[in-house]
Design a protein around this motif. Structure first.
Motif, PDB file in Angstrom:
ATOM      1  N   ASP A   1       0.810  -1.212   0.000  1.00  0.00           N
ATOM      2  CA  ASP A   1       0.000   0.000   0.000  1.00  0.00           C
ATOM      3  C   ASP A   1       0.849   1.271   0.000  1.00  0.00           C
ATOM      4  OD1 ASP A   1      -2.529   1.279   0.047  1.00  0.00           O
ATOM      5  OD2 ASP A   1      -2.282   1.682   2.182  1.00  0.00           O
ATOM      6  N   GLU A   2       2.048   1.192   0.540  1.00  0.00           N
ATOM      7  CA  GLU A   2       2.902   2.374   0.635  1.00  0.00           C
ATOM      8  C   GLU A   2       3.940   2.428  -0.475  1.00  0.00           C
ATOM      9  OE1 GLU A   2       4.543   2.478   4.546  1.00  0.00           O
ATOM     10  OE2 GLU A   2       2.577   2.622   5.537  1.00  0.00           O
ATOM     11  N   THR A   3       3.842   1.539  -1.445  1.00  0.00           N
ATOM     12  CA  THR A   3       4.784   1.490  -2.563  1.00  0.00           C
ATOM     13  C   THR A   3       4.116   2.027  -3.822  1.00  0.00           C
ATOM     14  OG1 THR A   3       5.767  -0.495  -1.601  1.00  0.00           O
ATOM     15  CG2 THR A   3       6.336   0.000  -3.885  1.00  0.00           C
ATOM     16  N   THR A   4       4.880   2.786  -4.606  1.00  0.00           N
ATOM     17  CA  THR A   4       4.362   3.374  -5.844  1.00  0.00           C
ATOM     18  C   THR A   4       5.176   2.873  -7.033  1.00  0.00           C
ATOM     19  OG1 THR A   4       3.650   5.358  -4.672  1.00  0.00           O
ATOM     20  CG2 THR A   4       3.853   5.518  -7.059  1.00  0.00           C
ATOM     21  N   ILE A   5       4.483   2.536  -8.115  1.00  0.00           N
ATOM     22  CA  ILE A   5       5.119   2.026  -9.333  1.00  0.00           C
ATOM     23  C   ILE A   5       4.953   3.069 -10.443  1.00  0.00           C
ATOM     24  CG2 ILE A   5       5.227   0.098 -10.952  1.00  0.00           C
ATOM     25  CD1 ILE A   5       3.578  -1.528  -8.970  1.00  0.00           C
ATOM     26  N   ARG A   6       5.969   3.242 -11.249  1.00  0.00           N
ATOM     27  CA  ARG A   6       5.848   4.101 -12.426  1.00  0.00           C
ATOM     28  C   ARG A   6       5.117   3.337 -13.526  1.00  0.00           C
ATOM     29  NH1 ARG A   6       8.198   8.883 -12.565  1.00  0.00           N
ATOM     30  NH2 ARG A   6       7.904   8.939 -14.831  1.00  0.00           N
ATOM     31  N   ALA A   7       4.176   3.998 -14.156  1.00  0.00           N
ATOM     32  CA  ALA A   7       3.315   3.348 -15.145  1.00  0.00           C
ATOM     33  C   ALA A   7       3.825   3.497 -16.579  1.00  0.00           C
ATOM     34  CB  ALA A   7       1.901   3.922 -15.056  1.00  0.00           C
ATOM     35  N   ASP A   8       4.946   4.173 -16.781  1.00  0.00           N
ATOM     36  CA  ASP A   8       5.403   4.504 -18.128  1.00  0.00           C
ATOM     37  C   ASP A   8       5.547   3.296 -19.041  1.00  0.00           C
ATOM     38  OD1 ASP A   8       6.330   6.370 -15.997  1.00  0.00           O
ATOM     39  OD2 ASP A   8       6.921   7.598 -17.720  1.00  0.00           O
ATOM     40  N   ALA A   9       6.022   2.167 -18.489  1.00  0.00           N
ATOM     41  CA  ALA A   9       6.299   0.999 -19.323  1.00  0.00           C
ATOM     42  C   ALA A   9       5.049   0.432 -19.973  1.00  0.00           C
ATOM     43  CB  ALA A   9       6.993  -0.079 -18.484  1.00  0.00           C
ATOM     44  N   ILE A  10       3.880   0.697 -19.404  1.00  0.00           N
ATOM     45  CA  ILE A  10       2.642   0.188 -20.002  1.00  0.00           C
ATOM     46  C   ILE A  10       2.461   0.755 -21.408  1.00  0.00           C
ATOM     47  CG2 ILE A  10       0.119   0.161 -19.770  1.00  0.00           C
ATOM     48  CD1 ILE A  10       0.469   0.096 -16.767  1.00  0.00           C
ATOM     49  N   SER A  11       2.995   1.934 -21.657  1.00  0.00           N
ATOM     50  CA  SER A  11       2.898   2.551 -22.980  1.00  0.00           C
ATOM     51  C   SER A  11       3.590   1.729 -24.055  1.00  0.00           C
ATOM     52  CB  SER A  11       3.482   3.966 -22.950  1.00  0.00           C
ATOM     53  OG  SER A  11       2.793   4.786 -22.029  1.00  0.00           O
ATOM     54  N   LYS A  12       4.524   0.863 -23.663  1.00  0.00           N
ATOM     55  CA  LYS A  12       5.289   0.058 -24.619  1.00  0.00           C
ATOM     56  C   LYS A  12       4.656  -1.295 -24.905  1.00  0.00           C
ATOM     57  CE  LYS A  12       9.587   2.010 -22.733  1.00  0.00           C
ATOM     58  NZ  LYS A  12      10.897   1.669 -22.106  1.00  0.00           N
ATOM     59  N   MET A  13       3.590  -1.627 -24.211  1.00  0.00           N
ATOM     60  CA  MET A  13       2.988  -2.964 -24.326  1.00  0.00           C
ATOM     61  C   MET A  13       1.955  -2.984 -25.442  1.00  0.00           C
ATOM     62  SD  MET A  13       2.619  -3.859 -20.261  1.00  0.00           S
ATOM     63  CE  MET A  13       4.039  -3.768 -19.165  1.00  0.00           C
ATOM     64  N   SER A  14       2.414  -3.074 -26.655  1.00  0.00           N
ATOM     65  CA  SER A  14       1.520  -2.937 -27.811  1.00  0.00           C
ATOM     66  C   SER A  14       0.665  -4.172 -28.061  1.00  0.00           C
ATOM     67  CB  SER A  14       2.348  -2.627 -29.061  1.00  0.00           C
ATOM     68  OG  SER A  14       3.288  -3.678 -29.296  1.00  0.00           O
ATOM     69  N   LYS A  15       1.011  -5.324 -27.457  1.00  0.00           N
ATOM     70  CA  LYS A  15       0.250  -6.547 -27.684  1.00  0.00           C
ATOM     71  C   LYS A  15      -0.673  -6.888 -26.524  1.00  0.00           C
ATOM     72  CE  LYS A  15       3.626  -8.666 -30.790  1.00  0.00           C
ATOM     73  NZ  LYS A  15       4.450  -9.875 -31.076  1.00  0.00           N
ATOM     74  N   LEU A  16      -0.779  -6.011 -25.557  1.00  0.00           N
ATOM     75  CA  LEU A  16      -1.563  -6.285 -24.353  1.00  0.00           C
ATOM     76  C   LEU A  16      -3.053  -6.376 -24.682  1.00  0.00           C
ATOM     77  CD1 LEU A  16      -0.882  -6.600 -21.321  1.00  0.00           C
ATOM     78  CD2 LEU A  16      -1.440  -4.185 -21.042  1.00  0.00           C
ATOM     79  N   LYS A  17      -3.658  -7.484 -24.245  1.00  0.00           N
ATOM     80  CA  LYS A  17      -5.086  -7.693 -24.491  1.00  0.00           C
ATOM     81  C   LYS A  17      -5.912  -7.677 -23.208  1.00  0.00           C
ATOM     82  CE  LYS A  17      -4.452 -10.404 -28.711  1.00  0.00           C
ATOM     83  NZ  LYS A  17      -4.750 -11.678 -29.410  1.00  0.00           N
ATOM     84  N   PHE A  18      -5.248  -7.958 -22.095  1.00  0.00           N
ATOM     85  CA  PHE A  18      -5.959  -8.030 -20.810  1.00  0.00           C
ATOM     86  C   PHE A  18      -5.107  -7.333 -19.763  1.00  0.00           C
ATOM     87  CE2 PHE A  18      -6.986  -9.892 -16.734  1.00  0.00           C
ATOM     88  CZ  PHE A  18      -8.362 -10.085 -16.767  1.00  0.00           C
ATOM     89  N   LEU A  19      -5.670  -6.317 -19.107  1.00  0.00           N
ATOM     90  CA  LEU A  19      -4.938  -5.571 -18.085  1.00  0.00           C
ATOM     91  C   LEU A  19      -5.839  -5.387 -16.869  1.00  0.00           C
ATOM     92  CD1 LEU A  19      -2.469  -3.947 -17.130  1.00  0.00           C
ATOM     93  CD2 LEU A  19      -3.468  -1.930 -18.245  1.00  0.00           C
TER      94      LEU A  19
END
Length: 815
Positions: free
Chosen positions: A245-263
């Motif tokens: 709960d106290e940890t934060t992740i950067r979301a930038d890499a999701i922009s590179k996931m061009s084949k993602l079908k389920f998130l």
């Protein structure tokens, strides 16, 4: 908990063939697996293992079942280790063949230390036999679809082109999954196998995997800035236990996931930027989406399910987007949302959830054009000032406007919703009028107008002069007029109206009024705290009515309810002017299934997580509540009537085998009545003085074989505590809790009341012959009000008591 397939499990040793056999009896169409030295006969359903399920055969046995001293306890340890899975038992059966106890113990230690080396390898054999599509289905379930509804799993797998109807059947036949109560379930060992297969090509590089499910692996991927393209197809990471709960992740890499079908990202904290989303996404579920809108470059043509609960969005996207496949749009609890997108190009949308969007003032007009929409949830949209303009070709079934505090009126086009079965206007505190067209809702089964005091304080409806005027009201061509409270109630419950078939031009109403009585389908009606001073006699015409809530009103009498044979719950709590008790149904008919609140509206995960106050209207009872009615005359007669009706409901449940609401898995029935008074009816033969909030039951009648006991009828007197309440000391090993079904808010009990209730006790208790056990029931309450059990009585019930003839012949409560 130890699990194994249902049926009788036998581990057999056949010396001639050196075969260990695991066999379950009691089911047909068993699946048979044959491996080296082992035959497994399997029916893929899991339940607890007990002493009757498992017998281990020693090396001296001659293909028969027997128990060998010293092996039995080790057998349970081993089965517990592999959780009863037959494919895992194969490994242990082969290894332990013809070994002594010392060797068994040594082997068990080794198996625990090297679990994945042996068992996973054997399970891999079953996986390798699958074809490619079945393997993909197996991996999807192992990584992110376990314990999900079959319908939901089928939808996702179908989107991924995996032809699930056939593939799931193959997996079930091979015992790789089970389908129970509509849920897809996979054994924990098989989940381990699937995830091992995903990892094996690049064990330490989750960025190379096709699927992600672990938080730490997600963090690694998100922190890797070296890859320009990331080929994940599915990501499903949840943190229900708030470990990160106290940890934060950067979301930038999701922009590179061009084949993602389920998130699917639930209860995770993100920062950074999101410039792109995969245009191949079919399922996007992001709880707590941190950005103000979705990326403008995102083309949601393939999107089927979009859920952005508790998001930070002000709007989803700026421009109109093609949404040909979108079926589910959930933006609930997005507190900053000020507008929803144009949904004119979402022809297949079936569900729109905007619950808790506090800044949303109105909906886009395109909502009124959604011809496949079946559920619209606007609960707690506190700024909403107007409802959509509906069309006659819409098939909306559920409309929830509960808690829309700024809403003053309802668009008269609501009368066009001929499929509407559920309408909740509870706690619409400023609602001042209802349109005449609401009388057109011929399919309505649930109506809630509780907590709408202004609605019944002023003029409501004007009587339509003719059918043409009513037609204009339904299509919005005439202003909303008003009429008195009693008149609208009479209009709602009046005799049959005429069916009007319109031959007018396109866009007119083709079916305006029902041919059956108005609201003839009504099964649950809530009119709590509406300042009602009179209920019309015609309420007795609602012949399908099951639950009637009239709490906190100001009427002195009620019309006869004698002909409401389907009625099983009546709430008159805090009707402080009530003097005369109504005539209750002369019989109770529970032959049809009880009305069920729309399932989706009970699945609000956000409210569960935030521990919001339990909603009364989502809670069901069977019986009578007349708590807090101080003006009630002839109290003894009222008690007798309440007692008789409660017994009548109990008999009907017994006759039709209908389950009622359960406190927990132990008590499957919740039938009871609350009424003022302090005298326990003499029918309850065992009367005792209360001690704190604990009641003790004499279990001696259960000690007799063949007693045919089915449950316990109780009556207790509860009232304000006489002193400081001590927490009861519980001595019994059979201790249960029972909640008094009262919601008092901040109030406290000021007078004594009776609570009559029934419990169907568990079969294990009814057949217990242990002379040392003791049965105790701790009486609790739903909220924080204090009380004391002054005295109580009870009576064991047997089959003969609930036979119709005997029930009718039962003495009155005070005879």
């Amino acid at each position: 908990m130890l699990k194994q397939p249902i049926g009788k499990l036998k581990i057999l040793e056949c010396p001639n063939h050196k075969t260990v056999s695991v066999e379950k009896t009691g089911h047909s169409n068993n699946n048979v697996f044959i491996y080296t030295n082992v035959m497994i006969i399997e029916q893929p359903t899991w339940t607890s293992c007990n002493n009757d399920n498992c017998n281990l055969i020693s090396s001296e046995s001659e293909c028969k079942v027997s128990e060998t001293c010293g092996y039995e306890e080790l057998t349970y340890d081993i089965l517990s280790h592999v959780q009863g899975h037959p494919l895992a038992i194969q490994v242990l059966g082969s290894s332990l063949f013809d070994r002594n106890i010392s060797q068994w113990k040594s082997a068990l230690v080794r198996f625990k230390e090297n679990k994945s080396d042996n068992i996973i390898d054997i399970l891999r054999l079953a996986f390798d036999e699958l074809d490619n599509l079945e393997k993909e289905i197996f991996l999807d379930i192992a990584c992110f679809l376990n314990n999900e509804k079959e319908e939901w799993v089928m939808e996702i797998l179908d989107f991924r082109g995996l032809h699930p109807e056939y593939g799931l059947q193959i997996l079930a036949e091979k015992s790789l999954i089970t389908i129970e109560d509509g849920d897809i379930r996979m054994h924990g060992l098989l989940i381990d196998l699937g995830r091992c297969i995903i990892r094996e090509k690049s064990p330490n590089k989750p960025i190379k995997w096709s699927r992600l499910w672990d938080y730490q692996d997600l963090c690694k991927v998100m922190s890797d800035n070296m890859e320009s393209v990331i080929n994940h197809e599915a990501i499903a990471v949840e943190d229900f236990l708030m470990e990160f709960d106290e940890t934060t992740i950067r979301a930038d890499a999701i922009s590179k996931m061009s084949k993602l079908k389920f998130l699917k990202l639930v209860f995770l904290n993100f920062c950074g930027n999101l410039d792109h989303l995969s245009n191949e996404l079919g399922y996007l579920k992001w709880f707590g989406y941190p950005f103000k809108h979705l990326p403008s470059s995102f083309q949601p043509n393939n999107l089927i399910h979009l859920s952005l609960r508790k998001s930070n969005m002000k709007q989803v996207w700026k421009d109109k987007k093609p949404l040909p496949n979108l079926r589910h749009l959930d933006l609930a609890h997005s507190k900053n949302l000020i507008q929803i997108p144009d949904l004119g190009e979402a022809p297949n949308l079936r569900l729109l959830d905007l619950n808790g969007c506090k800044k949303l003032r109105q909906l886009h007009p395109s909502v009124g054009l959604l011809t496949k929409l079946t559920l619209l949830n606007l609960e707690k949209c506190k700024s909403l000032i107007k409802t959509p303009h509906f069309r006659e070709n819409q098939i909306l079934e559920t409309l929830n406007l509960r808690g829309c505090r700024q809403l003053e009126e309802i668009n008269p086009s609501i009368g066009l919703l001929q499929k509407l079965t559920f309408l909740d206007l509870g706690r619409c505190e400023n609602l001042i009028s209802l349109p005449n067209s609401i009388l057109c809702l011929s399919s309505l089964e649930y109506l809630n107008l509780s907590g709408c005091p202004k609605l019944f304080n002023i003029q409501l409806l004007h009587e339509a002069r003719d059918e043409e005027q009513m037609k204009k009201l339904c299509i919005g061509e005439s202003p909303i007029c008003s009429h008195s409270t009693s008149s609208i109630m009479k209009r709602w419950f009046k005799s049959p109206l005429h069916l009007l078939q319109s031959r007018a031009h396109k866009g007119s109403v083709s079916r305006l009024l029902p041919s059956s009585p108005t609201l003839a389908c009504m099964r649950e009606l809530h009119l709590n705290f509406c300042n009602l001073v009179q209920i019309p006699d015609a309420i007795g015409n609602l012949h399908l009515l099951e639950s009637l809530y009239l709490e906190g009103n100001n009427f002195a009498t009620l019309p006869s309810l004698k002909k409401l044979w389907k009625l099983y719950y009546l709430n008159l709590q805090d009707c402080r002017q009530l003097k005369y008790f109504p005539e209750l149904p002369s019989r109770t008919d529970l032959s049809s299934e009880r009305y069920q609140y729309p399932e989706y509206l009970n699945r609000d995960l956000y409210e569960i997580r935030e521990h919001l106050k339990f909603e009364v209207y989502k809670y069901k009872e069977a019986g009578l509540n007349i708590y807090g009615c101080p003006e009630l005359v002839e109290l003894e007669c009222c008690t007798s009537m309440a007692f008789s009706w409660t017994r009548q409901i109990l008999e009907a449940h017994y006759q039709y085998k209908r389950p009622c609401l359960s406190y927990n898995d132990v008590f499957p029935l919740r039938i009871g009545s609350v009424i003022g008074g302090s005298d326990i009816p003499s029918w309850f033969s065992n009367e005792c003085v209360g001690i704190s909030s604990l009641i003790t039951i004499d279990k001696s009648p259960l000690m007799q074989k063949g007693n045919n006991c089915i449950g316990l009828a109780c009556c207790l007197v509860f009232g304000p505590p006489s002193g400081i309440m001590a927490h009861p000391e519980i001595e019994s090993n059979h201790h249960f809790r029972a909640e008094i079904p009262l919601f008092l808010g901040e109030d406290q009990v000021t007078k004594d009341h009776l609570w009559l209730f029934y419990y169907a006790l568990p079969q294990s208790l009814l057949t217990c012959r242990d002379p040392h056990w003791k049965l105790e029931i701790e009486i609790t309450n739903i909220e924080s009000w204090t009380f004391e059990v002054k005295k109580y009585g009870y009576r064991w019930l047997y089959d003969k008591h609930l036979e119709v003839s005997n029930l009718i012949m039962m003495p009155s409560p005070n005879s």
